[in-house]
Design a protein around this motif. Sequence first.
Motif, PDB file in Angstrom:
ATOM      1  N   UNK A   1      70.729  76.394 -36.348  1.00 36.01           N
ATOM      2  CA  UNK A   1      71.104  76.549 -37.755  1.00 36.01           C
ATOM      3  C   UNK A   1      70.170  75.800 -38.700  1.00 36.01           C
ATOM      4  N   UNK A   2      69.350  74.926 -38.156  1.00 40.34           N
ATOM      5  CA  UNK A   2      68.517  74.058 -38.975  1.00 40.34           C
ATOM      6  C   UNK A   2      67.568  74.790 -39.903  1.00 40.34           C
ATOM      7  N   UNK A   3      66.934  75.842 -39.415  1.00 43.22           N
ATOM      8  CA  UNK A   3      65.989  76.570 -40.266  1.00 43.22           C
ATOM      9  C   UNK A   3      66.685  77.212 -41.454  1.00 43.22           C
ATOM     10  N   UNK A   4      67.860  77.758 -41.231  1.00 41.55           N
ATOM     11  CA  UNK A   4      68.624  78.358 -42.317  1.00 41.55           C
ATOM     12  C   UNK A   4      69.014  77.286 -43.332  1.00 41.55           C
ATOM     13  N   UNK A   5      69.499  76.169 -42.835  1.00 44.41           N
ATOM     14  CA  UNK A   5      69.876  75.068 -43.702  1.00 44.41           C
ATOM     15  C   UNK A   5      68.682  74.614 -44.536  1.00 44.41           C
ATOM     16  N   UNK A   6      67.534  74.446 -43.900  1.00 44.63           N
ATOM     17  CA  UNK A   6      66.322  74.027 -44.613  1.00 44.63           C
ATOM     18  C   UNK A   6      65.915  75.054 -45.670  1.00 44.63           C
ATOM     19  N   UNK A   7      66.119  76.325 -45.393  1.00 43.51           N
ATOM     20  CA  UNK A   7      65.766  77.378 -46.356  1.00 43.51           C
ATOM     21  C   UNK A   7      66.647  77.327 -47.603  1.00 43.51           C
ATOM     22  N   UNK A   8      67.834  76.779 -47.498  1.00 40.77           N
ATOM     23  CA  UNK A   8      68.729  76.672 -48.646  1.00 40.77           C
ATOM     24  C   UNK A   8      68.331  75.532 -49.581  1.00 40.77           C
ATOM     25  N   UNK A   9      67.428  74.659 -49.157  1.00 42.50           N
ATOM     26  CA  UNK A   9      67.042  73.479 -49.937  1.00 42.50           C
ATOM     27  C   UNK A   9      65.655  73.729 -50.521  1.00 42.50           C
ATOM     28  N   UNK A  10      65.600  73.911 -51.835  1.00 44.62           N
ATOM     29  CA  UNK A  10      64.392  74.392 -52.508  1.00 44.62           C
ATOM     30  C   UNK A  10      63.309  73.337 -52.722  1.00 44.62           C
ATOM     31  N   UNK A  11      63.664  72.068 -52.753  1.00 38.59           N
ATOM     32  CA  UNK A  11      62.655  71.054 -53.028  1.00 38.59           C
ATOM     33  C   UNK A  11      63.199  69.658 -52.840  1.00 38.59           C
ATOM     34  N   UNK A  12      62.387  68.656 -53.144  1.00 36.38           N
ATOM     35  CA  UNK A  12      62.779  67.265 -52.878  1.00 36.38           C
ATOM     36  C   UNK A  12      64.008  66.797 -53.657  1.00 36.38           C
ATOM     37  N   UNK A  13      64.173  67.243 -54.900  1.00 31.62           N
ATOM     38  CA  UNK A  13      65.347  66.808 -55.664  1.00 31.62           C
ATOM     39  C   UNK A  13      66.611  67.430 -55.084  1.00 31.62           C
ATOM     40  N   UNK A  14      66.551  68.695 -54.705  1.00 36.27           N
ATOM     41  CA  UNK A  14      67.718  69.330 -54.089  1.00 36.27           C
ATOM     42  C   UNK A  14      68.035  68.669 -52.740  1.00 36.27           C
ATOM     43  N   UNK A  15      67.016  68.309 -51.976  1.00 34.81           N
ATOM     44  CA  UNK A  15      67.244  67.590 -50.713  1.00 34.81           C
ATOM     45  C   UNK A  15      67.921  66.255 -50.992  1.00 34.81           C
ATOM     46  N   UNK A  16      67.448  65.525 -51.994  1.00 29.87           N
ATOM     47  CA  UNK A  16      68.031  64.239 -52.368  1.00 29.87           C
ATOM     48  C   UNK A  16      69.494  64.424 -52.786  1.00 29.87           C
ATOM     49  N   UNK A  17      69.759  65.455 -53.583  1.00 29.24           N
ATOM     50  CA  UNK A  17      71.125  65.728 -54.029  1.00 29.24           C
ATOM     51  C   UNK A  17      72.034  65.984 -52.833  1.00 29.24           C
ATOM     52  N   UNK A  18      71.502  66.669 -51.824  1.00 31.24           N
ATOM     53  CA  UNK A  18      72.287  67.007 -50.641  1.00 31.24           C
ATOM     54  C   UNK A  18      72.496  65.808 -49.717  1.00 31.24           C
ATOM     55  N   UNK A  19      71.464  64.995 -49.533  1.00 22.34           N
ATOM     56  CA  UNK A  19      71.537  63.995 -48.467  1.00 22.34           C
ATOM     57  C   UNK A  19      71.202  62.568 -48.870  1.00 22.34           C
ATOM     58  N   UNK A  20      70.867  62.340 -50.128  1.00 23.51           N
ATOM     59  CA  UNK A  20      70.430  60.999 -50.496  1.00 23.51           C
ATOM     60  C   UNK A  20      69.149  60.662 -49.744  1.00 23.51           C
TER      61      UNK A  20
END
Length: 175
Positions: free
Chosen positions: A11-30
């Motif tokens: 599922x990791x690739x799909x999950x990564x595809x949902x995260x558009x950039x560094x700010x969205x990654x930060x919002x998701x996971x700190x």
Amino acid sequence: MVELRDFTLVDGRLLAAWIAGPVELWTWSGADFSWPLDERQLAEYAAESATPLRRSWMAIDAASDQAVGHASVRFDADRASGRIGRVLVAPEARSKGVGAAMLTSVLATAFGELGLERVELGVWTDNSRAIRLYEGLGFVCDRVLRDVEQFAGTSWSAMQMSLPRSAWGAGAVSG
């Protein structure tokens, strides 16, 4: 309606595809992950999700059998409480009630199968849509941590929220 399925490395690739950039990654996971979200980080996350420390799920739309979201619960040492985190809805499924359906299933699992007495979470204070969703599920604000992190030239504040089993069972949840 969504069903929960255990998260795996596939599922990791799909999950990564949902995260558009560094700010969205930060919002998701700190600070737990770094941009770009790569195979090594996803493998570590999948491995942690297969231990007694964390349960992670993909939310599957029952009608289409497509993955539409992701969430996890990390357990405290005595497994009396857990912390919801890493909540993410697929971009094409946003604003369609998927977040509420997914988290209702997560909470039913947390208070049912997992036997938790309390569920907590943290949310960035500028994420008003998520805060409204959590409040609608019965979560209340315990405290706000002002300027707790710095990222991308911005100071981030976090709201800590909780929901005890007694509030869940008392019908605090609509949905």
